[in-house]
Motif scaffolding. Structure first.
Motif, PDB file in Angstrom:
ATOM      1  N   SER A  43       0.834  -1.207   0.000  1.00  0.00           N
ATOM      2  CA  SER A  43       0.000   0.000   0.000  1.00  0.00           C
ATOM      3  C   SER A  43       0.866   1.252   0.000  1.00  0.00           C
ATOM      4  CB  SER A  43      -0.929   0.007   1.216  1.00  0.00           C
ATOM      5  OG  SER A  43      -1.833  -1.068   1.140  1.00  0.00           O
ATOM      6  N   VAL A 104      -5.013  -0.649  -2.805  1.00  0.00           N
ATOM      7  CA  VAL A 104      -5.010  -0.144  -1.427  1.00  0.00           C
ATOM      8  C   VAL A 104      -6.371  -0.400  -0.780  1.00  0.00           C
ATOM      9  CG1 VAL A 104      -4.856   1.939   0.020  1.00  0.00           C
ATOM     10  CG2 VAL A 104      -3.206   1.569  -1.837  1.00  0.00           C
ATOM     11  N   ALA A 108      -6.413  -2.578   2.637  1.00  0.00           N
ATOM     12  CA  ALA A 108      -6.626  -1.854   3.892  1.00  0.00           C
ATOM     13  C   ALA A 108      -8.048  -2.089   4.410  1.00  0.00           C
ATOM     14  CB  ALA A 108      -6.392  -0.358   3.673  1.00  0.00           C
ATOM     15  N   TRP A 111      -9.654   3.449   3.835  1.00  0.00           N
ATOM     16  CA  TRP A 111      -8.723   4.398   3.252  1.00  0.00           C
ATOM     17  C   TRP A 111      -9.486   5.672   2.910  1.00  0.00           C
ATOM     18  CZ3 TRP A 111      -8.369   6.841  -1.516  1.00  0.00           C
ATOM     19  CH2 TRP A 111      -9.326   6.455  -2.461  1.00  0.00           C
ATOM     20  N   TRP A 123      -4.563   8.302   3.244  1.00  0.00           N
ATOM     21  CA  TRP A 123      -4.280   7.391   4.351  1.00  0.00           C
ATOM     22  C   TRP A 123      -4.944   6.036   4.123  1.00  0.00           C
ATOM     23  CZ3 TRP A 123      -8.820   5.801   6.437  1.00  0.00           C
ATOM     24  CH2 TRP A 123      -9.920   6.652   6.306  1.00  0.00           C
ATOM     25  N   ALA A 124      -4.354   5.050   4.789  1.00  0.00           N
ATOM     26  CA  ALA A 124      -4.909   3.697   4.783  1.00  0.00           C
ATOM     27  C   ALA A 124      -4.793   3.164   6.208  1.00  0.00           C
ATOM     28  CB  ALA A 124      -4.155   2.799   3.815  1.00  0.00           C
TER      29      ALA A 124
END
Length: 141
Positions: A43, A104, A108, A111, A123-124
């Protein structure tokens, strides 16, 4: 208290491998291993690649932060091109790129992104499970 590792790299593709190495080392130092470490590192690779590819600010740096807090690990990648927000899209079968955010999203638990006055942050969030629950938050000594 959460543990945080933050570093910056110049906005250039040749620095993406260094970002992966920094992330992998921080995770190993915290005892985060196996599939979770692989998911976070992959990621990070995708988010950093997006930042260096799409940021249109000359001579910029990309900031990468990892935060380990309780049962959660957060990866965040920031660059100064605050108006070029990430978006998921479905690339055609012949397109070379365009799958990073989908990857991602699949790896995750959550995110997203946020804009600040001079940067955007993507962000993740990952939940620690199984062996990774034993990750250690450094005590600062």
């Amino acid at each position: 208290m959460p543990a945080t590792e933050t570093f910056r790299i110049p906005k250039h593709r040749r620095h993406v491998p260094a970002a992966r190495q920094y992330v992998r080392k921080a995770l190993a130092d915290w005892g985060v291993t196996d599939e979770l470490a692989d998911a976070v590192t992959l990621s990070a690779n995708e988010l950093v690649t997006n930042a260096v590819t799409h940021c249109r600010v000359s001579f910029a740096h990309v900031m990468v932060s990892l935060t380990l807090c309780g049962p959660e690990l957060v990866l965040e990648v920031a660059d100064p091109d605050r108006n070029r927000l990430p978006r998921l899209h479905a690339p055609g079968p012949d397109e070379e790129g365009g799958r990073g955010l989908a990857l991602v999203a699949a790896l995750a638990d959550d995110w997203g992104h946020r804009q600040e006055p001079y940067a955007k942050h993507v962000w993740a969030r990952f939940r620690l499970t199984g062996a990774s629950e034993g990750a250690r938050v450094p005590d600062g000594s």
